[in-house]
Design a protein around this motif. Structure first.
Motif, short mmCIF file in Angstrom:
data_model
loop_
_atom_site.label_atom_id
_atom_site.label_comp_id
_atom_site.label_asym_id
_atom_site.label_seq_id
_atom_site.Cartn_x
_atom_site.Cartn_y
_atom_site.Cartn_z
N SER A 86 0.81 -1.22 0.00
CA SER A 86 0.00 0.00 0.00
C SER A 86 0.85 1.27 0.00
N SER A 87 2.17 1.15 0.18
CA SER A 87 3.05 2.33 0.14
C SER A 87 2.99 2.96 -1.25
N ARG A 88 3.10 4.28 -1.28
CA ARG A 88 3.09 5.01 -2.54
C ARG A 88 4.18 6.07 -2.54
N ASN A 104 -4.78 7.86 -0.24
CA ASN A 104 -6.11 7.29 -0.36
C ASN A 104 -7.24 8.21 -0.75
N SER A 142 0.42 5.21 2.57
CA SER A 142 -0.65 5.00 1.59
C SER A 142 -1.17 6.36 1.16
#
Length: 154
Positions: free
Chosen positions: A73-75, A94, A92
């Motif tokens: 989920s890391s960005r 979102n 994340s």
């Protein structure tokens, strides 16, 4: 502040943060980062993003939080500040939301571990608090300018 601002919402630990959409170029998955010797601990290195050499910053480390390995989920939020393109690793990303200016308050002296100098303000939204970052301050370091020079020489 009375105008509405549009922000990208992302998480670090259990806190929600925001950066203005007009500073965000794209949101990417975490990819292989080329390390740069003798750089600050929050500098992960550089990536080649569509032909642009882009410095990558671990935002958790930059803000004094515990380092964590990237997850699915890391960005990487690619931002533009003072003509530079820089990637920020976050836990994340979102949401994109509009925040009425009258809901934004001046930042307290410290929020968690984060120094107020890095904050633009805090937005109180119904049941949540959103910490708005001042990217000019977060990214205003000699270290990052040095990375940009390294990137240009590659």
């Amino acid at each position: 502040m009375s105008m509405e601002i549009k922000v990208i919402v992302f998480r670090l630990d259990s806190e929600e943060y925001g950066v203005e959409v007009n500073q965000v170029k794209s949101i990417e998955r975490v990819q292989n980062v080329t390390k740069i010797p003798q750089s600050a601990n929050f500098v992960k290195g550089i990536i080649n993003l569509r032909g642009n050499v882009t410095p990558i910053i671990d935002l958790r480390t930059r803000l004094g939080m515990e380092y964590l390995e990237a997850t699915d989920s890391s960005r990487v939020i690619i931002v533009g500040v003072e003509g530079m393109q820089i990637g920020l690793i976050v836990d994340s990303a979102n949401d994109v939301i509009d925040i009425p200016g009258n809901l934004i308050e001046a930042p307290p002296k410290v929020v968690g571990n984060v120094d107020a100098a890095y904050l633009r303000g805090v937005a109180k939204l119904d049941d949540r608090l959103l910490i708005l970052l001042n990217l000019d301050k977060v990214l205003d370091t000699v270290e990052i300018k040095k990375l940009e020079e390294i990137g240009k020489s590659i």
